[in-house]
Design a protein around this motif. Structure first.
Motif, PDB file in Angstrom:
ATOM      1  N   SER A  22       0.795  -1.157   0.137  1.00 59.50           N
ATOM      2  CA  SER A  22      -0.006  -0.111  -0.048  1.00 59.50           C
ATOM      3  C   SER A  22       0.957   1.191  -0.112  1.00 59.50           C
ATOM      4  N   LYS A  23       0.408   2.474  -0.390  1.00 56.07           N
ATOM      5  CA  LYS A  23       1.002   3.591  -0.549  1.00 56.07           C
ATOM      6  C   LYS A  23       0.722   4.245   0.628  1.00 56.07           C
ATOM      7  N   GLY A  24       1.740   5.219   1.442  1.00 56.91           N
ATOM      8  CA  GLY A  24       1.459   5.921   2.471  1.00 56.91           C
ATOM      9  C   GLY A  24       1.164   7.514   1.929  1.00 56.91           C
ATOM     10  N   TYR A  25       0.129   8.061   2.977  1.00 54.01           N
ATOM     11  CA  TYR A  25      -0.182   9.530   2.655  1.00 54.01           C
ATOM     12  C   TYR A  25      -0.610   9.924   3.358  1.00 54.01           C
ATOM     13  N   GLU A  26      -0.804  11.506   3.569  1.00 52.88           N
ATOM     14  CA  GLU A  26      -1.050  12.248   4.746  1.00 52.88           C
ATOM     15  C   GLU A  26      -2.273  13.310   4.216  1.00 52.88           C
ATOM     16  N   THR A  27      -3.382  13.401   5.102  1.00 55.09           N
ATOM     17  CA  THR A  27      -4.579  14.060   4.670  1.00 55.09           C
ATOM     18  C   THR A  27      -4.392  15.473   5.651  1.00 55.09           C
ATOM     19  N   ILE A  28      -4.370  16.618   4.777  1.00 56.36           N
ATOM     20  CA  ILE A  28      -4.363  17.745   5.400  1.00 56.36           C
ATOM     21  C   ILE A  28      -5.554  18.462   4.990  1.00 56.36           C
ATOM     22  N   ASN A  29      -6.072  19.073   6.029  1.00 54.35           N
ATOM     23  CA  ASN A  29      -7.520  19.767   6.207  1.00 54.35           C
ATOM     24  C   ASN A  29      -7.060  21.332   5.929  1.00 54.35           C
ATOM     25  N   MET A  30      -7.386  21.875   4.748  1.00 58.77           N
ATOM     26  CA  MET A  30      -6.949  23.313   4.602  1.00 58.77           C
ATOM     27  C   MET A  30      -8.267  24.255   4.627  1.00 58.77           C
ATOM     28  N   LEU A  31      -8.049  25.496   5.412  1.00 56.52           N
ATOM     29  CA  LEU A  31      -9.225  26.114   5.798  1.00 56.52           C
ATOM     30  C   LEU A  31      -9.996  26.625   4.187  1.00 56.52           C
ATOM     31  N   TYR A  90     -11.093  25.066   1.992  1.00 57.37           N
ATOM     32  CA  TYR A  90     -10.842  24.351   0.792  1.00 57.37           C
ATOM     33  C   TYR A  90     -11.155  22.638   1.024  1.00 57.37           C
ATOM     34  N   GLY A  91     -11.175  22.344   2.171  1.00 61.07           N
ATOM     35  CA  GLY A  91     -11.406  20.883   2.268  1.00 61.07           C
ATOM     36  C   GLY A  91     -10.228  20.067   2.640  1.00 61.07           C
ATOM     37  N   GLU A  92     -10.213  18.806   2.541  1.00 62.68           N
ATOM     38  CA  GLU A  92      -9.038  17.937   2.577  1.00 62.68           C
ATOM     39  C   GLU A  92      -8.429  17.773   1.242  1.00 62.68           C
ATOM     40  N   PHE A  93      -7.023  17.584   1.370  1.00 67.97           N
ATOM     41  CA  PHE A  93      -5.997  17.059   0.276  1.00 67.97           C
ATOM     42  C   PHE A  93      -5.351  15.944   0.862  1.00 67.97           C
ATOM     43  N   ASP A  94      -5.036  14.973   0.196  1.00 67.18           N
ATOM     44  CA  ASP A  94      -4.200  13.982   0.330  1.00 67.18           C
ATOM     45  C   ASP A  94      -2.751  14.049  -0.568  1.00 67.18           C
ATOM     46  N   PHE A  95      -1.643  13.912   0.386  1.00 67.03           N
ATOM     47  CA  PHE A  95      -0.310  13.992  -0.269  1.00 67.03           C
ATOM     48  C   PHE A  95       0.239  12.631  -0.197  1.00 67.03           C
ATOM     49  N   ALA A  96       0.969  12.223  -1.315  1.00 65.15           N
ATOM     50  CA  ALA A  96       1.333  10.914  -1.199  1.00 65.15           C
ATOM     51  C   ALA A  96       2.793  10.691  -0.632  1.00 65.15           C
ATOM     52  N   GLN A  97       3.224   9.843   0.135  1.00 65.83           N
ATOM     53  CA  GLN A  97       4.479   9.924   0.980  1.00 65.83           C
ATOM     54  C   GLN A  97       5.323   8.632   0.755  1.00 65.83           C
ATOM     55  N   GLY A  98       5.120   7.957  -0.709  1.00 67.86           N
ATOM     56  CA  GLY A  98       5.682   6.741  -0.789  1.00 67.86           C
ATOM     57  C   GLY A  98       5.266   5.320  -0.507  1.00 67.86           C
ATOM     58  N   GLU A  99       5.816   4.279  -0.963  1.00 70.41           N
ATOM     59  CA  GLU A  99       5.407   3.090  -0.377  1.00 70.41           C
ATOM     60  C   GLU A  99       5.351   2.708   1.123  1.00 70.41           C
ATOM     61  N   LYS A 100       4.494   1.916   1.524  1.00 73.09           N
ATOM     62  CA  LYS A 100       4.383   1.406   2.931  1.00 73.09           C
ATOM     63  C   LYS A 100       5.303   0.148   2.997  1.00 73.09           C
ATOM     64  N   ARG A 124       9.926  12.703   8.962  1.00 77.16           N
ATOM     65  CA  ARG A 124       9.299  13.004   7.574  1.00 77.16           C
ATOM     66  C   ARG A 124       9.391  14.372   7.157  1.00 77.16           C
ATOM     67  N   THR A 125       8.968  14.487   6.021  1.00 70.45           N
ATOM     68  CA  THR A 125       8.738  15.920   5.658  1.00 70.45           C
ATOM     69  C   THR A 125       7.390  16.423   5.892  1.00 70.45           C
ATOM     70  N   ASP A 126       7.507  17.820   6.546  1.00 75.21           N
ATOM     71  CA  ASP A 126       6.336  18.538   6.883  1.00 75.21           C
ATOM     72  C   ASP A 126       5.716  18.951   5.668  1.00 75.21           C
ATOM     73  N   LEU A 127       4.560  18.426   5.332  1.00 77.72           N
ATOM     74  CA  LEU A 127       3.694  18.830   4.025  1.00 77.72           C
ATOM     75  C   LEU A 127       2.659  20.034   4.273  1.00 77.72           C
ATOM     76  N   LYS A 128       2.616  20.280   5.683  1.00 74.94           N
ATOM     77  CA  LYS A 128       1.586  21.247   5.933  1.00 74.94           C
ATOM     78  C   LYS A 128       1.963  22.647   5.446  1.00 74.94           C
ATOM     79  N   THR A 129       0.902  23.495   4.979  1.00 76.26           N
ATOM     80  CA  THR A 129       1.389  24.535   4.221  1.00 76.26           C
ATOM     81  C   THR A 129       1.199  25.627   5.594  1.00 76.26           C
ATOM     82  N   SER A 130       2.232  26.406   5.710  1.00 77.81           N
ATOM     83  CA  SER A 130       1.993  27.449   6.768  1.00 77.81           C
ATOM     84  C   SER A 130       1.263  28.629   6.376  1.00 77.81           C
TER      85      SER A 130
END
Length: 209
Positions: free
Chosen positions: A26-35, A37-47, A150-156
């Protein structure tokens, strides 16, 4: 086809070939909730892959399904799996005549004793593939890939500090290029400003769209 676990110089071959083996990918991903705009998934490579299978340790040899003899005592064989389970070093898992030859950790096994089959021990086993952390040089800089990092993918979010004499329309003109966008700023900061958009105060930090 032989199923074998190797721990250094210790080689353990399962005496009965499993009927089937499952490899989960399976592929890893992080879900970020942006004000706004809702939720966005960012791929993080293979688990890490999981390998699962079931078999049993027979008490008596039977040429129709046993891979070799003499057979290990079922209790001794289970103790060997327990040793692998608590080991902090990766094992090598090999299935002959296939492409499976990978470092793994034994992370769980379940034991079952069945009535009428005195001495036989059935089990389910789960392995997880192991990957070493690596240090790589990228563009002359050294970047370390460490366990748990891990790399922080959250937008400041960009913010603006209210100054004396400011209004939302003035801030919208300066920051967004159009004074008509003052209501967008208000929507994002209604908890800070309140329901009245004209009651902003110096020192307040407002989130920009």
């Amino acid at each position: 086809m032989e199923f074998t676990l190797i721990d250094g110089k210790t080689k353990f071959q399962f005496p009965v070939k499993p009927e089937e083996l499952t490899i989960s990918r399976s592929k890893g991903y992080e879900t970020i909730n942006m004000l706004e705009y809702g939720e966005f998934d960012f791929a993080q490579g293979e688990k890490v892959k999981e390998i699962t299978f079931s078999s049993f340790f027979p008490k008596e040899y039977d040429a129709s399904y046993c891979m070799y003899e003499p057979l290990p005592d079922p209790r001794v064989a289970m103790n060997m799996l327990n040793t692998f389970l608590v080991s902090k070093k990766p094992l090598r898992f090999i299935i002959t005549n296939t492409g499976v030859n990978v470092p793994v950790y034994l992370i769980s096994h379940n034991t079952t004793f069945r009535g009428g089959e005195s001495g036989d021990i059935y089990f389910d086993i789960t392995l997880r593939t192991w990957r070493d952390s690596k240090v790589e040089k990228v563009g002359g800089a050294t970047s370390a890939s460490k366990s748990g990092s891990r790399t922080d993918l959250k937008t400041s979010s960009k913010t603006y500090t209210v100054k004396s004499g400011d209004s939302l329309s003035k801030i919208a003109k300066l920051e967004l290029g159009s004074s008509s966008k003052w209501n967008e700023i208000h929507k994002l900061n209604v908890k800070t400003i309140g329901s009245d958009p004209n009651r902003i105060k110096p020192g307040q930090k407002l989130v920009m769209p």
